[in-house]
Write an enzyme that holds these catalytic residues in place. Structure first.
Site, short mmCIF file in Angstrom:
data_model
loop_
_atom_site.label_atom_id
_atom_site.label_comp_id
_atom_site.label_asym_id
_atom_site.label_seq_id
_atom_site.Cartn_x
_atom_site.Cartn_y
_atom_site.Cartn_z
N HIS A 62 0.91 -1.17 0.10
CA HIS A 62 -0.24 -0.07 -0.15
C HIS A 62 0.74 1.14 0.09
O HIS A 62 2.09 1.04 0.20
CB HIS A 62 -0.93 -0.11 1.07
CG HIS A 62 -0.37 0.05 2.52
ND1 HIS A 62 0.45 -0.59 3.03
CD2 HIS A 62 -0.56 0.99 3.43
CE1 HIS A 62 0.66 -0.51 4.38
NE2 HIS A 62 0.11 0.65 4.64
N HIS A 64 1.13 3.72 2.01
CA HIS A 64 1.79 4.55 3.13
C HIS A 64 3.19 4.53 3.02
O HIS A 64 3.74 3.50 2.49
CB HIS A 64 1.30 3.91 4.47
CG HIS A 64 -0.07 4.42 5.17
ND1 HIS A 64 -0.85 3.45 5.72
CD2 HIS A 64 -0.88 5.47 4.44
CE1 HIS A 64 -2.01 4.22 5.80
NE2 HIS A 64 -2.02 5.31 5.34
N ASP A 66 5.82 4.39 4.67
CA ASP A 66 6.61 3.44 5.37
C ASP A 66 6.89 1.98 4.61
O ASP A 66 7.39 1.09 5.01
CB ASP A 66 6.38 3.07 7.12
CG ASP A 66 4.98 2.61 7.09
OD1 ASP A 66 4.02 3.15 6.34
OD2 ASP A 66 4.82 1.65 8.00
N HIS A 67 5.99 1.94 3.51
CA HIS A 67 6.07 0.76 2.70
C HIS A 67 6.43 1.02 1.41
O HIS A 67 6.61 -0.22 0.75
CB HIS A 67 4.67 -0.05 2.65
CG HIS A 67 4.26 -0.25 4.05
ND1 HIS A 67 4.19 -1.53 4.49
CD2 HIS A 67 3.84 0.38 5.02
CE1 HIS A 67 3.66 -1.64 5.63
NE2 HIS A 67 3.73 -0.64 6.19
N HIS A 142 -7.29 -1.75 6.10
CA HIS A 142 -6.53 -0.63 6.47
C HIS A 142 -7.07 0.54 6.08
O HIS A 142 -8.19 0.95 5.57
CB HIS A 142 -5.06 -0.75 5.73
CG HIS A 142 -3.90 -0.08 6.43
ND1 HIS A 142 -3.93 0.01 7.78
CD2 HIS A 142 -3.12 0.53 5.84
CE1 HIS A 142 -2.74 0.67 8.14
NE2 HIS A 142 -2.24 1.18 7.02
N ASP A 212 -0.39 -3.60 6.03
CA ASP A 212 -0.99 -3.38 7.41
C ASP A 212 -2.70 -3.54 7.35
O ASP A 212 -3.23 -3.61 6.62
CB ASP A 212 -0.73 -1.85 7.87
CG ASP A 212 0.47 -1.37 7.58
OD1 ASP A 212 1.67 -2.05 7.62
OD2 ASP A 212 0.93 -0.24 7.85
N HIS A 270 6.46 -4.51 12.35
CA HIS A 270 5.72 -3.47 11.96
C HIS A 270 5.64 -2.81 13.23
O HIS A 270 4.39 -2.36 13.57
CB HIS A 270 4.52 -3.71 11.30
CG HIS A 270 3.99 -2.44 10.46
ND1 HIS A 270 2.92 -1.59 11.26
CD2 HIS A 270 4.20 -1.45 9.51
CE1 HIS A 270 2.64 -0.45 10.56
NE2 HIS A 270 3.47 -0.32 9.44
ZN LIG Z 1 2.79 0.61 7.75
ZN LIG Z 2 -0.10 1.56 6.64
#
Ligand SMILES: [Zn+2]
Ligand SMILES: [Zn+2]
Length: 303
Positions: A62, A64, A66-67, A142, A212, A270
């Site tokens: 996805h 976000h 951090d990914h 999510h 997530d 995570h």
């Molecule tokens: Zn994340």
């Molecule tokens: Zn996320």
């Protein structure tokens, strides 16, 4: 068959305490797959001795940061290092827009084909298949559209027993047929069935990546009985309200889910920046499912 998972990033949201945002490398036989690509992933590859050039397929869960924020850097380095081999990229449709914009404004024309395959998160779908593995999406729940990925190794043919090949002088022309289940008639006219001439194939292996997500039942069927389940465990259960608000899972919920799903092993990751020491998260997940380990940077797990 080789089926190994290496952890490059275990942190949620921001890098902290030597933990990097999400990224994992899956090696199946000789092929290397990257799952998520948080900021700093290419440096993690260097740190742990992996070659970015070997990656031919990338799966992004996805959008976000951090990914996926490490993706521009990784693709740019592949370009600068002279990559010419095509690269397959799977991710939400908008990822293509982000990449196009970046490459347009940096006046970059990649030297290799970046083959983009949009994912959708309405229904699970088979998105990738080769001789070794097939990959299905897992629809997660999510704050924004997010998919997990389930990797299932292909069933292999049995292997021929060398002793039988020598003993019966089995010609090369018959060997492939025996592996496919055909019987073999030796020089004396005796018929040998395939099972007596072969060793059983390696069992099918399964790996599910779920990050997530809220911990809900919607993806339960897909993770049932997998060999290894990676499940995000952002918070301790005392933070359940926070987990629900932000569409994340607690360590206890991940352990309970793994237990109900009858998986062989649970890896949790995570982790929220609020936890410097991860043992509390590990203990909490283990209280519901003992075969749990922390998916931390530099660890490799054989599946
Ligand atoms: Zn994340
Ligand atoms: Zn996320």
């Amino acid at each position: 068959m080789k089926f190994e998972l290496s952890i490059l990033g275990s942190s949620s949201a921001t890098p902290i305490y030597n933990r990097n945002p999400s990224a994992q490398l899956l090696t199946i036989n000789e092929k290397v797959y990257l799952i998520d690509c948080g900021e700093g992933t290419q440096q993690q590859l260097l740190k742990y001795g992996f070659k970015a050039a070997k990656i031919d397929t990338i799966f992004i869960s996805h959008l976000h940061g951090d990914h996926y924020l490490g993706l521009m850097g990784l693709l740019s380095s592949m370009h600068l290092n002279g990559r010419t081999k095509a690269l397959a990229l799977f991710g939400p449709p908008e990822l293509k827009e982000l990449l196009d914009l970046h490459f347009r404004y940096s006046a970059t024309t990649l030297r290799f084909d970046l083959v983009f395959n949009p994912t959708q998160n309405q229904l699970p779908a088979l998105i990738f298949e080769n001789a070794d593995v097939q990959v299905e999406t897992i629809v997660l729940n999510h704050r924004i559209a997010c998919t997990g990925f389930k990797f299932t190794s292909k069933s292999m043919l049995p292997s021929l027993r060398e002793d039988k090949v020598r003993e019966l002088d089995i010609p090369i022309t018959h060997r492939a047929l025996i592996k496919k289940g055909f019987p073999f008639t030796d020089a004396s006219g005796k018929v040998h069935d395939s099972a007596s001439l072969t060793r059983p194939p390696a069992p099918i292996k399964t790996y599910a990546y779920c990050s997530d997500t809220l911990c809900d039942q919607s993806y339960f069927e897909q993770i049932k009985g997998v060999d290894v389940l990676y499940h995000e465990s952002t918070f301790l259960h005392a933070m359940l309200d926070r987990a629900n608000e932000s569409y994340h899972t607690t360590a206890l919920q991940a352990g309970e889910l793994a237990n109900r799903a009858g998986v062989k092993k649970l890896l949790i990751g995570h982790f929220s920046a609020r936890y410097k020491d991860l043992n509390e998260l590990l203990d909490e997940a283990k209280s519901a499912f003992d075969a749990t380990e922390l998916a931390i940077e530099g660890q490799t797990f054989c599946i």
